[in-house]
Design a protein around this motif. Structure first.
Motif, short mmCIF file in Angstrom:
data_model
loop_
_atom_site.label_atom_id
_atom_site.label_comp_id
_atom_site.label_asym_id
_atom_site.label_seq_id
_atom_site.Cartn_x
_atom_site.Cartn_y
_atom_site.Cartn_z
N ASP A 1 0.81 -1.22 0.00
CA ASP A 1 0.00 0.00 0.00
C ASP A 1 0.85 1.27 0.00
O ASP A 1 0.41 2.30 -0.51
N ILE A 2 2.04 1.22 0.56
CA ILE A 2 2.93 2.38 0.52
C ILE A 2 3.84 2.34 -0.69
O ILE A 2 3.96 3.32 -1.43
N GLY A 3 4.47 1.21 -0.94
CA GLY A 3 5.42 1.11 -2.04
C GLY A 3 4.81 1.41 -3.40
O GLY A 3 5.48 1.96 -4.28
N SER A 4 3.53 1.08 -3.59
CA SER A 4 2.88 1.26 -4.89
C SER A 4 1.73 2.26 -4.84
O SER A 4 0.80 2.19 -5.64
N ARG A 5 1.81 3.20 -3.91
CA ARG A 5 0.69 4.13 -3.75
C ARG A 5 0.43 4.96 -5.01
O ARG A 5 -0.72 5.32 -5.29
N ALA A 6 1.48 5.27 -5.78
CA ALA A 6 1.26 6.07 -7.00
C ALA A 6 0.42 5.31 -8.01
O ALA A 6 -0.48 5.88 -8.64
N LEU A 7 0.68 4.02 -8.19
CA LEU A 7 -0.12 3.23 -9.13
C LEU A 7 -1.55 3.09 -8.63
O LEU A 7 -2.50 3.20 -9.41
N VAL A 8 -1.72 2.85 -7.33
CA VAL A 8 -3.06 2.67 -6.77
C VAL A 8 -3.91 3.93 -6.99
O VAL A 8 -5.12 3.83 -7.24
N ARG A 9 -3.26 5.08 -6.92
CA ARG A 9 -4.00 6.33 -7.10
C ARG A 9 -4.17 6.72 -8.56
O ARG A 9 -4.88 7.69 -8.86
N SER A 10 -3.53 5.99 -9.46
CA SER A 10 -3.59 6.33 -10.88
C SER A 10 -4.82 5.70 -11.53
O SER A 10 -5.41 4.75 -10.99
N PRO A 11 -5.22 6.17 -12.73
CA PRO A 11 -6.36 5.56 -13.42
C PRO A 11 -6.08 4.13 -13.88
O PRO A 11 -7.02 3.38 -14.18
N HIS A 12 -4.81 3.73 -13.93
CA HIS A 12 -4.47 2.38 -14.41
C HIS A 12 -4.93 1.30 -13.44
O HIS A 12 -5.26 0.18 -13.85
N TRP A 13 -4.94 1.62 -12.15
CA TRP A 13 -5.42 0.66 -11.14
C TRP A 13 -6.90 0.36 -11.36
O TRP A 13 -7.32 -0.79 -11.42
N ALA A 14 -7.68 1.42 -11.54
CA ALA A 14 -9.11 1.25 -11.80
C ALA A 14 -9.35 0.58 -13.15
O ALA A 14 -10.29 -0.22 -13.29
N ALA A 15 -8.48 0.86 -14.13
CA ALA A 15 -8.65 0.24 -15.46
C ALA A 15 -8.45 -1.27 -15.37
O ALA A 15 -9.17 -2.04 -16.04
N MET A 16 -7.47 -1.71 -14.57
CA MET A 16 -7.29 -3.15 -14.40
C MET A 16 -8.54 -3.78 -13.78
O MET A 16 -9.01 -4.82 -14.24
N GLU A 17 -9.06 -3.13 -12.76
CA GLU A 17 -10.26 -3.65 -12.11
C GLU A 17 -11.43 -3.68 -13.08
O GLU A 17 -12.22 -4.63 -13.10
N GLY A 18 -11.54 -2.68 -13.92
CA GLY A 18 -12.61 -2.62 -14.90
C GLY A 18 -12.56 -3.74 -15.91
O GLY A 18 -13.61 -4.18 -16.42
N ASP A 19 -11.37 -4.23 -16.20
CA ASP A 19 -11.22 -5.33 -17.15
C ASP A 19 -11.29 -6.70 -16.48
O ASP A 19 -11.12 -7.73 -17.15
N GLY A 20 -11.50 -6.71 -15.16
CA GLY A 20 -11.69 -7.99 -14.48
C GLY A 20 -10.50 -8.49 -13.70
O GLY A 20 -10.53 -9.61 -13.16
N VAL A 21 -9.43 -7.69 -13.60
CA VAL A 21 -8.30 -8.09 -12.76
C VAL A 21 -8.69 -7.86 -11.30
O VAL A 21 -9.13 -6.77 -10.93
N ARG A 22 -8.55 -8.89 -10.48
CA ARG A 22 -8.84 -8.75 -9.05
C ARG A 22 -7.64 -8.13 -8.36
O ARG A 22 -6.50 -8.54 -8.59
N LEU A 23 -7.90 -7.15 -7.49
CA LEU A 23 -6.84 -6.34 -6.91
C LEU A 23 -6.85 -6.40 -5.39
O LEU A 23 -7.90 -6.59 -4.77
N ALA A 24 -5.67 -6.24 -4.81
CA ALA A 24 -5.55 -6.19 -3.35
C ALA A 24 -4.36 -5.33 -2.98
O ALA A 24 -3.38 -5.23 -3.73
N ARG A 25 -4.46 -4.70 -1.81
CA ARG A 25 -3.38 -3.86 -1.29
C ARG A 25 -2.94 -4.41 0.06
O ARG A 25 -3.74 -4.53 0.98
N ALA A 26 -1.67 -4.77 0.16
CA ALA A 26 -1.15 -5.34 1.39
C ALA A 26 -0.84 -4.26 2.41
O ALA A 26 -0.32 -3.20 2.06
#
Length: 469
Positions: free
Chosen positions: A166-191
């Motif tokens: 959750d800290i190391g990848s916070r920039a990706l999580v906050r980017s539109p690409h994180w939501a785009a993965m979820e929109g295409d069906g990729v299941r996501l989790a933040r440790a």
């Protein structure tokens, strides 16, 4: 007067807690006691925030429940490990519970970009599932190549799961690409989610992180090494670039052990139950080698990672080569490396010439004189930040993974490594180490002895404080 008595009582209570806290080395206890006595208020607050390695009771319970829900990975019959190396795999199994498995093959990626190319090709060829875990995942060129590969795989019906710290990848999580993965069906989790930063320290130490780098594809392919999902230019710290990493692609039963490790993290931090995948067997190659996953972290056995390093170092008889970006050892690990040099093992340690962490750079150099006096060959790599975490011994055994030789990897981070016994694969890793050595500058005893007093004072002072961090 009442305030002074309250401060003294708080000091005494904190010191008692420091002395009673289990699994703390004496140097760390002494350092914290000194700080609490010298600067009472700051010392007490500092200890409460940074002095203990607890992820919090609720989180620890979730990790325990996830592990209890997972069946052990299906293992082939015990591989044929030479008797002189059996103890190494015994030590690894005592930490994570994974036995050595045979029938594995491996290929070392040429460099960081080649590793991403190979990883994307494997994702594009996946037929059942793709599981990805990175500590740092940036939305740069290489990071987005993996994002797009996962989106493609998910759209064609492959079960894709991606997890980040959750800290190391916070920039990706906050980017539109994180939501785009979820929109295409990729299941996501933040440790290890931070949540509200001011309240997080009350529930567990905020800087305990998931530093692992794990990829598992179709239960038969896994990637392991030091590389985060990013360009070698590493734009968050560009002045230290390029990041020089080593990644290994392995195929065989070892993939199922990494699957088990991924599943334990995935199910601990909010993912769905994927325990059924661990009941599938993965057939190995009859000509393959023995390998074993070694995992460590704040909820694993205390001092597991330095114990493995020490076990490997003491097992070396002819040659020992280590590359690590962060060398701030505990006493026993420093003693083990010095002992290797003293008993005539050709011992080499390669570290970066310029480190992205100033405290680590100073503390590391405080150990140079003793290493050189013991006959250890010490080199500094100048062509970027040498981020590869590798250890080879006697041309036959390799340890590769995410763990550094510092307290953060020893006590604070979740790490993953693979131990393997194979002359051919070790020769490939050894050749990579030799390339680092050829590009490096050797540090001499005369050079270190000529350092001015202020520099030695600085290095040693930072090393003394390092047990607090």
């Amino acid at each position: 007067m009442l305030l002074a008595l309250s401060v003294i009582a708080t000091q005494i209570a904190t010191i008692i807690r420091v002395l009673l806290r289990p699994h703390r080395d004496p140097a760390s206890r002494i350092s914290w006691v000194a700080v609490v006595l010298a600067v009472p208020v700051v010392g007490v607050i500092g200890y409460l925030l940074m002095g203990e390695t607890s992820i919090g009771r609720r989180r620890a319970a979730r990790v325990r429940l996830a592990l209890e829900a997972l069946p052990p990975p299906v293992s082939d019959p015990a591989p044929d490990v030479p008797p002189r190396y059996e103890q190494l795999f015994h030590a690894g199994r005592s930490i994570s519970g994974y036995p050595p498995v045979g029938g594995n093959t491996a290929r070392l990626a040429e460099d960081s970009n080649a590793a991403i190319v190979g990883l994307v090709a494997d994702i594009d060829a996946a037929t059942d599932h793709v599981h990805v875990l990175f500590y740092i995942w940036l939305d740069d060129g290489n990071g987005l190549r993996v994002v797009e590969a996962l989106r493609r795989a998910a759209r064609r019906g492959v079960a894709c799961r991606a997890m980040v710290d959750d800290i190391g990848s916070r920039a990706l999580v906050r980017s539109p690409h994180w939501a785009a993965m979820e929109g295409d069906g990729v299941r996501l989790a933040r440790a290890l989610r931070v949540g509200f930063p001011l309240l997080r320290p009350l529930q567990g130490r905020i800087d305990l992180r998931d530093h692992r780098k794990i990829v598992v594809i179709d239960n038969r392919i896994t990637w392991c090494g030091s590389q985060n999902c990013a360009d070698p230019e590493f734009r968050v710290k560009p002045r230290f670039a390029p990041w020089v990493d080593t990644m290994m692609r392995l195929e065989g039963p070892i993939a199922l052990q990494n699957q088990h490790l991924f599943a334990s993290d995935w199910m601990s931090w909010g993912g769905d139950d994927i325990s059924a995948l661990l009941r599938d067997a993965c057939e190995g190659s009859g000509e393959g080698f023995a390998a074993q996953v070694i995992a460590s972290g704040p909820t694993e056995r205390n001092s597991a990672m330095p114990e493995i390093f020490q076990t490997l170092i003491y097992a070396a008889r002819r040659e020992l080569v280590v590359t690590t970006p962060y060398y701030v050892p505990n006493g026993p690990l420093q003693a083990a490396l010095c002992a290797a040099g003293h008993r005539g093992v050709a011992t080499t340690l390669v570290v970066p010439a310029r480190n992205d962490n100033w405290a680590v750079a100073a503390a590391s150099r405080s150990y140079y004189a003793d290493l050189l006096a013991a006959g250890v060959r010490l080199l500094e790599y100048p062509l970027g930040l040498l981020h590869a975490k590798t250890l080879t011994l006697d041309g036959e055994v390799t340890l590769i993974g995410s763990a550094n030789m510092d307290r953060r990897s020893f006590d604070l981070n979740y790490e993953n490594n693979i131990l393997l016994q194979d002359p051919a694969t070790t020769a490939a890793v050894r050749a990579r180490q030799e390339a680092y050595i050829a590009a490096s500058r050797e540090v001499t005893r005369e050079e270190v002895a000529a350092w001015p007093a202020w520099r030695r004072l600085w290095n040693n002072t930072v090393a003394v404080v390092s047990p607090l961090l």
